[in-house]
Write a protein that holds these residues in place. Sequence first.
Motif, PDB file in Angstrom:
ATOM      1  N   ASP A  58     -91.830  23.378 -14.944  1.00 54.65           N
ATOM      2  CA  ASP A  58     -92.741  24.384 -15.488  1.00 54.65           C
ATOM      3  C   ASP A  58     -92.749  25.636 -14.622  1.00 54.65           C
ATOM      4  O   ASP A  58     -93.017  26.735 -15.122  1.00 54.65           O
ATOM      5  CB  ASP A  58     -94.166  23.827 -15.583  1.00 54.65           C
ATOM      6  CG  ASP A  58     -94.292  22.710 -16.604  1.00 54.65           C
ATOM      7  OD1 ASP A  58     -93.436  22.636 -17.524  1.00 54.65           O
ATOM      8  OD2 ASP A  58     -95.231  21.907 -16.484  1.00 54.65           O
ATOM      9  N   ILE A  59     -92.474  25.497 -13.334  1.00 53.64           N
ATOM     10  CA  ILE A  59     -92.477  26.630 -12.411  1.00 53.64           C
ATOM     11  C   ILE A  59     -91.079  27.214 -12.255  1.00 53.64           C
ATOM     12  O   ILE A  59     -90.900  28.421 -12.288  1.00 53.64           O
ATOM     13  CB  ILE A  59     -93.000  26.210 -11.017  1.00 53.64           C
ATOM     14  CG1 ILE A  59     -94.417  25.669 -11.118  1.00 53.64           C
ATOM     15  CG2 ILE A  59     -92.939  27.387 -10.038  1.00 53.64           C
ATOM     16  CD1 ILE A  59     -94.939  25.060  -9.815  1.00 53.64           C
ATOM     17  N   PHE A  60     -90.092  26.327 -12.104  1.00 56.35           N
ATOM     18  CA  PHE A  60     -88.730  26.764 -11.793  1.00 56.35           C
ATOM     19  C   PHE A  60     -87.793  26.536 -12.969  1.00 56.35           C
ATOM     20  O   PHE A  60     -87.799  25.484 -13.590  1.00 56.35           O
ATOM     21  CB  PHE A  60     -88.207  26.015 -10.565  1.00 56.35           C
ATOM     22  CG  PHE A  60     -89.020  26.270  -9.338  1.00 56.35           C
ATOM     23  CD1 PHE A  60     -88.833  27.429  -8.603  1.00 56.35           C
ATOM     24  CD2 PHE A  60     -89.999  25.381  -8.943  1.00 56.35           C
ATOM     25  CE1 PHE A  60     -89.603  27.683  -7.478  1.00 56.35           C
ATOM     26  CE2 PHE A  60     -90.769  25.622  -7.812  1.00 56.35           C
ATOM     27  CZ  PHE A  60     -90.570  26.783  -7.084  1.00 56.35           C
ATOM     28  N   ASP A  61     -86.964  27.555 -13.244  1.00 52.35           N
ATOM     29  CA  ASP A  61     -85.999  27.504 -14.331  1.00 52.35           C
ATOM     30  C   ASP A  61     -84.624  27.802 -13.748  1.00 52.35           C
ATOM     31  O   ASP A  61     -84.328  28.949 -13.418  1.00 52.35           O
ATOM     32  CB  ASP A  61     -86.362  28.535 -15.402  1.00 52.35           C
ATOM     33  CG  ASP A  61     -85.392  28.539 -16.561  1.00 52.35           C
ATOM     34  OD1 ASP A  61     -84.748  27.513 -16.812  1.00 52.35           O
ATOM     35  OD2 ASP A  61     -85.291  29.579 -17.218  1.00 52.35           O
ATOM     36  N   PRO A  62     -83.785  26.767 -13.609  1.00 48.89           N
ATOM     37  CA  PRO A  62     -82.453  27.026 -13.051  1.00 48.89           C
ATOM     38  C   PRO A  62     -81.646  27.934 -13.986  1.00 48.89           C
ATOM     39  O   PRO A  62     -81.673  27.760 -15.197  1.00 48.89           O
ATOM     40  CB  PRO A  62     -81.811  25.647 -12.927  1.00 48.89           C
ATOM     41  CG  PRO A  62     -82.620  24.758 -13.795  1.00 48.89           C
ATOM     42  CD  PRO A  62     -83.972  25.380 -13.969  1.00 48.89           C
ATOM     43  N   VAL A  63     -80.983  28.883 -13.394  1.00 50.24           N
ATOM     44  CA  VAL A  63     -80.177  29.832 -14.150  1.00 50.24           C
ATOM     45  C   VAL A  63     -78.716  29.444 -13.970  1.00 50.24           C
ATOM     46  O   VAL A  63     -78.246  29.288 -12.860  1.00 50.24           O
ATOM     47  CB  VAL A  63     -80.395  31.269 -13.627  1.00 50.24           C
ATOM     48  CG1 VAL A  63     -79.524  32.250 -14.371  1.00 50.24           C
ATOM     49  CG2 VAL A  63     -81.854  31.650 -13.746  1.00 50.24           C
ATOM     50  N   GLU A  64     -78.020  29.265 -15.089  1.00 49.97           N
ATOM     51  CA  GLU A  64     -76.602  28.932 -15.006  1.00 49.97           C
ATOM     52  C   GLU A  64     -75.826  30.124 -14.510  1.00 49.97           C
ATOM     53  O   GLU A  64     -76.016  31.251 -14.967  1.00 49.97           O
ATOM     54  CB  GLU A  64     -76.080  28.534 -16.377  1.00 49.97           C
ATOM     55  CG  GLU A  64     -75.848  27.065 -16.505  1.00 49.97           C
ATOM     56  CD  GLU A  64     -75.196  26.703 -17.821  1.00 49.97           C
ATOM     57  OE1 GLU A  64     -74.069  27.151 -18.083  1.00 49.97           O
ATOM     58  OE2 GLU A  64     -75.843  25.971 -18.568  1.00 49.97           O
ATOM     59  N   ILE A  65     -74.926  29.860 -13.585  1.00 49.86           N
ATOM     60  CA  ILE A  65     -74.063  30.913 -13.036  1.00 49.86           C
ATOM     61  C   ILE A  65     -72.671  30.693 -13.587  1.00 49.86           C
ATOM     62  O   ILE A  65     -72.136  29.582 -13.556  1.00 49.86           O
ATOM     63  CB  ILE A  65     -74.049  30.870 -11.495  1.00 49.86           C
ATOM     64  CG1 ILE A  65     -75.474  31.084 -10.972  1.00 49.86           C
ATOM     65  CG2 ILE A  65     -73.090  31.900 -10.937  1.00 49.86           C
ATOM     66  CD1 ILE A  65     -75.595  30.902  -9.484  1.00 49.86           C
ATOM     67  N   ASP A  66     -72.068  31.754 -14.109  1.00 47.30           N
ATOM     68  CA  ASP A  66     -70.714  31.652 -14.638  1.00 47.30           C
ATOM     69  C   ASP A  66     -69.741  31.346 -13.504  1.00 47.30           C
ATOM     70  O   ASP A  66     -69.827  31.952 -12.442  1.00 47.30           O
ATOM     71  CB  ASP A  66     -70.298  32.956 -15.325  1.00 47.30           C
ATOM     72  CG  ASP A  66     -71.109  33.223 -16.585  1.00 47.30           C
ATOM     73  OD1 ASP A  66     -71.531  32.239 -17.226  1.00 47.30           O
ATOM     74  OD2 ASP A  66     -71.324  34.397 -16.909  1.00 47.30           O
ATOM     75  N   PRO A  67     -68.799  30.408 -13.755  1.00 50.54           N
ATOM     76  CA  PRO A  67     -67.820  30.069 -12.702  1.00 50.54           C
ATOM     77  C   PRO A  67     -66.839  31.182 -12.444  1.00 50.54           C
ATOM     78  O   PRO A  67     -66.635  32.062 -13.150  1.00 50.54           O
ATOM     79  CB  PRO A  67     -67.118  28.830 -13.237  1.00 50.54           C
ATOM     80  CG  PRO A  67     -67.454  28.733 -14.682  1.00 50.54           C
ATOM     81  CD  PRO A  67     -68.637  29.608 -14.921  1.00 50.54           C
TER      82      PRO A  67
END
Length: 67
Positions: A58-67
């Motif tokens: 609810d607090i943290f949202d992982p952001v996908e990083i492009d390879p």
Amino acid sequence: MRNDLSERREAEGVSQGELAQAVGVTRQTINAIERDRYNPSLELAFALAEHFDCAIEDIFDPVEIDP
């Protein structure tokens, strides 16, 4: 990792220093997390979630990083 820590903290009406004291870190650590300059340890993430009575996700949202 995106987070809404500052919004939650402000909604609760506490300062960075007060939140830091509540979870056992420095104000600078809370500031760095809010500015997306530091990802908290798992232990700290759990402490923050417990403080706000919510899930870590609810607090943290992982952001996908492009390879």
